[in-house]
Write an enzyme that holds these catalytic residues in place. Structure first.
Site, PDB file in Angstrom:
ATOM      1  N   LEU A   1       8.433   0.986  -6.997  1.00 23.48           N
ATOM      2  CA  LEU A   1       7.903   2.048  -6.153  1.00 23.48           C
ATOM      3  C   LEU A   1       6.390   1.882  -6.142  1.00 23.48           C
ATOM      4  CD1 LEU A   1       9.922   5.159  -7.459  1.00 23.48           C
ATOM      5  CD2 LEU A   1      10.428   3.738  -5.471  1.00 23.48           C
ATOM      6  N   ASP A   2       5.770   2.113  -4.987  1.00 21.42           N
ATOM      7  CA  ASP A   2       4.317   2.044  -4.913  1.00 21.42           C
ATOM      8  C   ASP A   2       3.705   2.983  -5.951  1.00 21.42           C
ATOM      9  OD1 ASP A   2       4.511   0.305  -2.789  1.00 21.42           O
ATOM     10  OD2 ASP A   2       4.162   1.835  -1.255  1.00 21.42           O
ATOM     11  N   LYS A   3       2.491   2.677  -6.332  1.00 20.30           N
ATOM     12  CA  LYS A   3       1.790   3.481  -7.333  1.00 20.30           C
ATOM     13  C   LYS A   3       1.861   4.975  -7.009  1.00 20.30           C
ATOM     14  CE  LYS A   3      -2.887   4.432  -9.067  1.00 20.30           C
ATOM     15  NZ  LYS A   3      -4.317   4.044  -9.002  1.00 20.30           N
TER      16      LYS A   3
ATOM     17  N   ARG B   1       6.507   3.210   4.909  1.00 19.64           N
ATOM     18  CA  ARG B   1       5.181   3.622   5.375  1.00 19.64           C
ATOM     19  C   ARG B   1       4.801   2.906   6.666  1.00 19.64           C
ATOM     20  NH1 ARG B   1       1.667   2.416   0.208  1.00 19.64           N
ATOM     21  NH2 ARG B   1      -0.009   3.290   1.523  1.00 19.64           N
TER      22      ARG B   1
END
Length: 346
Positions: free
Chosen positions: A149-151, A264
């Site tokens: 998962l992205d930061k 996104r």
């Protein structure tokens, strides 16, 4: 006098051998040319590892004698990062056994050490928490990351503790549930509302032409284009208008593929970027100026992309049981959601 040095590409240096260098040892001459960046021992190691060539041919002997008029090229491999160290970082654990661990990752926590984030990551935390229960991935005592998962994305994430679990889970995630039991659902708060209550975004992704850290929708025929498909459904509208549009909406996204930044980029591509996404939705930030004063700062300054990994289901690699986990919205996401729900409809 020797000919001037030339530099071919990033990470590759080329040096012309002049008459004055004829008969010299390769390691001695190259160490002098690269000082103070490389020691002679380091140069010798690079020669023995096959990173030095003379006129295109690998030379593995540091004592090799130079011949005038030849070209020596030195390839500089990327430095290997230090082994991650154990760090006592609090984790929200949803499930754990000898094979795997499922956590509710908070926004702001980087999954894996990398440039600029060698410490303070989920991997550092897992090495500390799991300790001896990590039997090793690829012969190294470390957690097996099978998806990321992205930061600044929160939510459910599973990590393997051993090779068996790592292989099985990696295969499941590579298949994206097309033939197995893997199920993933993400919730996102986006600007506006898609024109249809449900749909499929099928658009290949590749590196952005203006920023290599970003992804973009690219032509399918481009060399770096990767097939990417996102299924979405509108869960809730905020500030709905009589023309069927809305100020913002909560959407659920399910991935048929798992590309970097896929949700996104895809939502921005169809004109509905995520609230708070400074990478792909910066142009929409001024929409918050249309909100009542008590909401303007909360929405306009939301510090991350409003994306949460809500649901994860998979088959346990050892017991064959179906495991299903749901992570509640974190406080910041919930606060944003409640603010959006206060928007009046027209």
């Amino acid at each position: 006098m020797s000919a001037p040095d030339t530099e071919a590409t990033a990470g590759l240096k080329a040096f012309a051998v002049g008459e004055d260098a004829a008969g010299m040892r390769l390691d001695q001459w190259l160490a002098a040319r690269t000082a103070p960046n490389l020691s002679r021992n380091r140069v010798q190691a690079l020669i023995r590892s096959g990173d030095v060539r003379i006129d295109g041919k690998v030379v593995g002997e540091p004592k090799a004698k130079l011949v005038a008029g030849t070209l020596v090229t030195l390839g500089m491999p990327e430095p290997e990062p230090a082994e991650p160290e154990a760090e006592a970082i609090d984790l929200s654990i949803l499930f754990e056994d000898d094979d795997l661990i499922v956590i509710d990752k908070p926004a702001g926590l980087v999954v894996h050490p990398g440039a600029g984030n060698w410490t303070g990551t989920l991997v550092n935390a897992l090495i500390h928490h799991c300790g001896a229960s990590l039997s090793g991935i690829g012969g190294v005592r470390r957690p097996g990351i099978v998806h990321r998962l992205d930061k600044d994305t929160s939510g459910v994430l599973v990590v393997a503790k051993n090779d068996m679990a790592h292989r099985a889970l990696s295969d499941a995630f590579a298949d994206h549930g097309q033939t197995g039991d893997l199920e993933r659902a993400y919730h996102a708060i986006v600007w506006g509302v898609p024109p249809r209550p449900a749909g499929i975004i099928d658009a290949p992704l590749g590196r952005s032409g203006t920023d290599r850290t970003k992804r973009a929708v690219v032509p399918a025929g481009r060399s770096d284009a990767r097939h990417a498909v996102t299924h979405y459904g509108v869960v809730e509208k905020f500030g709905a208008r009589s023309d069927a549009t809305a100020f913002a909406s909560l959407v659920e996204c399910r991935l048929e593929t798992g590309r970097t930044h896929q949700i996104r980029v895809h939502m921005a591509h169809v004109g509905h970027p995520l609230v708070g996404d400074q990478t792909y939705g910066r142009a929409f930030r001024t929409k918050a100026n249309k909100l009542p004063d008590d909401m303007k700062n909360l929405v306009g300054d939301f510090p991350r992309q409003a994306l949460h990994a809500r649901l994860l289901q998979f088959r346990h690699p050892r017991t064959d049981d179906i495991l299903r986990f749901e992570a509640p919205y974190p406080a910041d996401f919930m606060e944003l959601l409640e603010a959006m729900r206060r928007l009046p409809s027209e």
